[in-house]
Enzyme design. Structure first.
Site, short mmCIF file in Angstrom:
data_model
loop_
_atom_site.label_atom_id
_atom_site.label_comp_id
_atom_site.label_asym_id
_atom_site.label_seq_id
_atom_site.Cartn_x
_atom_site.Cartn_y
_atom_site.Cartn_z
N LYS A 173 47.88 78.42 -27.10
CA LYS A 173 46.46 78.23 -26.74
C LYS A 173 45.76 79.53 -27.12
CE LYS A 173 43.35 78.91 -24.35
NZ LYS A 173 42.15 79.59 -24.94
N ARG A 177 37.44 82.05 -29.48
CA ARG A 177 36.44 82.80 -30.26
C ARG A 177 36.85 82.99 -31.72
NH1 ARG A 177 36.09 87.23 -25.62
NH2 ARG A 177 35.11 85.93 -24.04
N CYS A 281 43.93 96.80 -26.87
CA CYS A 281 44.44 97.11 -25.54
C CYS A 281 45.14 98.47 -25.55
CB CYS A 281 45.41 96.05 -25.07
SG CYS A 281 46.87 95.99 -26.08
P1 NAD Z 1 40.26 86.94 -21.73
O1 NAD Z 1 41.02 87.22 -20.50
O2 NAD Z 1 38.80 86.65 -21.62
O3 NAD Z 1 40.88 85.68 -22.50
C1 NAD Z 1 42.26 85.58 -22.81
C2 NAD Z 1 42.67 84.12 -22.88
O4 NAD Z 1 42.48 83.52 -21.59
C3 NAD Z 1 41.86 83.28 -23.86
O5 NAD Z 1 42.74 82.39 -24.51
C4 NAD Z 1 40.87 82.53 -22.98
O6 NAD Z 1 40.53 81.25 -23.49
C5 NAD Z 1 41.60 82.40 -21.65
N1 NAD Z 1 40.70 82.51 -20.48
C6 NAD Z 1 39.57 83.25 -20.39
N2 NAD Z 1 39.04 83.13 -19.15
C7 NAD Z 1 39.86 82.31 -18.45
C8 NAD Z 1 39.85 81.82 -17.11
N3 NAD Z 1 38.89 82.15 -16.25
N4 NAD Z 1 40.84 80.99 -16.72
C9 NAD Z 1 41.82 80.65 -17.58
N5 NAD Z 1 41.88 81.09 -18.86
C10 NAD Z 1 40.91 81.91 -19.30
O7 NAD Z 1 40.51 88.17 -22.72
P2 NAD Z 1 39.81 88.46 -24.11
O8 NAD Z 1 38.40 88.89 -23.87
O9 NAD Z 1 40.05 87.35 -25.06
O10 NAD Z 1 40.68 89.71 -24.61
C11 NAD Z 1 40.41 91.03 -24.27
C12 NAD Z 1 41.28 91.50 -23.12
O11 NAD Z 1 42.65 91.33 -23.47
C13 NAD Z 1 41.13 92.99 -22.85
O12 NAD Z 1 41.08 93.19 -21.45
C14 NAD Z 1 42.38 93.61 -23.43
O13 NAD Z 1 42.80 94.82 -22.85
C15 NAD Z 1 43.37 92.54 -23.18
N6 NAD Z 1 44.53 92.67 -24.05
C16 NAD Z 1 45.68 93.15 -23.49
C17 NAD Z 1 46.79 93.34 -24.28
C18 NAD Z 1 48.06 93.88 -23.69
O14 NAD Z 1 49.06 93.86 -24.37
N7 NAD Z 1 48.09 94.34 -22.46
C19 NAD Z 1 46.75 93.03 -25.65
C20 NAD Z 1 45.56 92.52 -26.18
C21 NAD Z 1 44.45 92.35 -25.36
#
Ligand code: NAD
Length: 499
Positions: A173, A177, A281
């Site tokens: 999934k 975006r 991240c």
């Molecule tokens: P996000 O949490 O908004 O979304 C991530 C995924 O979750 C997407 O597939 C989205 O569709 C889904 N999602 C979003 N809101 C949701 C909800 N309320 N309920 C269920 N599913 C939901 O993150 P983003 O903006 O796409 O990515 C950026 C974030 O990811 C940053 O905080 C970054 O630090 C983090 N990140 C962490 C790592 C790591 O390895 N720790 C790696 C890459 C990105």
């Protein structure tokens, strides 16, 4: 305008509901496509197909699985430009940066080609009279990975190759975006000979994720995204008896010691702070300068380089930094800079006014920004900004610098710049962070190690890929066997021992 649909059972399938999401070009703000969002019925359909495929895939010979993975790796390379173009056009990062993301993702596929070595069990002979014991690792079943926008190719590849090579069937999934890369990978897997239903792509939002989290047909969920959602995924998935790993946000500190090579540290920090517009991240978002002399010299040098970074559309050769992902995110980043300023931080370099190159004024641009004299109570320090913003905190000594890192709620990555081996050793041993660099700004582990933070940067026990990945995607079975010739006659009701 183009449409992105699900890929289930080896076929492109439109979402059954009416719901869609726009796909923006972040460098202009124009809508370039749309993605169908899964209904709960679509999730059920994907799980049914993946469950059916599991019956045969989990029984498919290991060397057959490996040969498909090799072929997939070859095809990824052949279609590198196609994948790269999707990353650049939907995410916004510049071409070379997107190519780097692909390389790091492909390395996990290469590593998965060595799965026979990683799945080797353990064997203990003659633990008792005529008794041998051995462990085997077996696939879990249907598993799911939910991924963020910032690495539309690499982060999915953190999970897909190992999970599939271990014998699981898979539902990805991806972020709604920048969804296109996922479908290219699905198509290439089919071309590589992966049986239909082993790898499926389900596009969607919270509706799909919530249904996945409580679906009885799904055994494990891997998540990468923001901390708030990661925590929710972990608790909801675990409450529904799933194995869950959920990686969250970060605030990565670099400590610059007085004995460091400041020039080298600055070069390293420029890439780590402003590369991919800070949407990593592992981005280096806090520079902790030990002493005012270090801070003054470092800030002057960073400013000098940062103000010359070429910001613009990722598809234009020569550009070094692209736009942010959405209008809302861009406004949030600029808002946090203003909040920092009003709380007393000194704006050394201000990216707020940059609206984009000529003809791209609708893009979600923010220029490189440096904030000095930041303190630990300011929101620019406590929150993950996820933009091209480097905050500088001044401290008097090493202990104060370390305390800052220890006290922060996130523990994804950190690094220290120093020439002092004692300090570096103390730092690597004591620091409460999952990935640590010594004179290395972005210590992202290679495929044969594992990736993961500590504290509120992760929920769950297993890190991503490498040996930890194999543990996450398999369950262990221990077999104790004795053959008839060695069985002593006569029943014995006491607890078995090894005599
Ligand atoms: P996000 O949490 O908004 O979304 C991530 C995924 O979750 C997407 O597939 C989205 O569709 C889904 N999602 C979003 N809101 C949701 C909800 N309320 N309920 C269920 N599913 C939901 O993150 P983003 O903006 O796409 O990515 C950026 C974030 O990811 C940053 O905080 C970054 O630090 C983090 N990140 C962490 C790592 C790591 O390895 N720790 C790696 C890459 C990105």
């Amino acid at each position: 305008m183009y449409k992105v649909d699900h890929y289930i059972g080896g076929k492109t399938i439109a979402a059954t509901g009416e719901r869609t999401a726009p796909i923006y070009d972040p460098s202009t703000g124009a809508v370039q496509g749309e993605v169908g969002l899964a209904s709960t019925a679509d999730v059920d359909a994907a799980v049914a197909v993946a469950s059916k495929a599991f019956e045969t895939w989990s029984d498919t010979g290991l060397m057959k699985r490996v040969s498909i993975m090799f072929k997939f790796r070859e095809l990824l390379d052949k279609h590198r430009d196609e994948l790269c173009e999707h990353v650049v056009k939907e995410h916004g990062k510049v071409w070379d940066d997107a190519m780097g993301e692909l390389t790091r993702g492909f390395e996990i596929v290469e590593n998965a080609c060595g799965i026979p070595e990683m799945l080797k069990g353990e064997f203990s002979q003659q633990v008792g009279s005529g008794i041998d014991v051995y462990n085997i690792r077996q696939a879990l079943g249907v598993v799911c990975s939910i991924t963020p926008f910032n690495f539309p190719a690499m982060v999915p590849l953190w999970t897909i190759p190992l999970a599939i090579a271990c014998g699981n069937t898979f539902i990805l999934k991806p972020s709604e975006r920048d969804p296109s890369c996922a479908n290219v990978m699905a198509r290439l897997f089919s071309e590589a000979g992966l049986p239909d239903g082993v790898f499926n792509v389900l596009h969607g939002d919270k509706v799909a994720v919530d249904h996945i989290l409580q679906h009885d047909g799904i055994e494990a969920v891997s998540f990468v995204g923001s901390t708030k959602v990661a925590e929710y995924i972990y608790h909801t998935g675990a409450a529904n008896n799933k194995r869950v790993q959920a990686l969250g946000g970060a605030k990565n500190h670099a400590i610059i010691m007085p004995d460091a090579d400041i020039g080298q540290a600055v070069d390293a920090m420029i890439g780590a702070a402003f590369g991919s517009a800070g949407e990593r991240c592992m981005a280096l978002s806090v520079a902790v300068a030990v002493g005012d002399d270090v801070a003054d010299e470092m800030i002057a040098k960073i400013k000098d380089q940062a103000e010359n970074i070429k910001v613009g559309c990722g598809m234009v050769a020569g550009n070094e930094m692209g736009p942010l992902i959405t209008k809302e995110h861009c406004a949030r980043v600029k808002g946090l800079i203003s909040e920092g300023e009003s709380q007393g931080a000194k704006v050394v370099l201000d990216g707020r006014g940059y609206e984009g190159p000529e003809g791209k004024e609708g893009g979600y641009f923010c220029g490189p920004t440096i904030l000095d004299k930041v303190t630990k109570d300011m929101s620019v320090y406590t929150e993950e900004i996820f933009g091209p913003v480097l905050v500088v905190v001044r401290v008097d000594n090493y202990d104060e610098a370390v305390q800052l890192v220890q006290d922060h709620e996130y523990g994804n990555g950190t690094c220290i710049f120093t020439r002092d081996g004692d300090i570096a050793r103390n730092f690597t041993r004591k620091i409460k962070v999952g990935m640590v660099g010594v004179n290395v700004p972005l210590p992202v582990p290679l495929a044969f190690h594992s990736f993961g933070g500590w504290k509120r940067s992760i929920f769950g026990d297993h890190h991503m890929y490498g040996p930890e990945g194999v543990r996450f995607w398999t369950k262990i079975k221990t077999v104790t066997s004795r053959w008839p010739t060695s069985i002593m006659s006569g029943a014995n009701l006491s607890f078995p021992s090894s005599d």
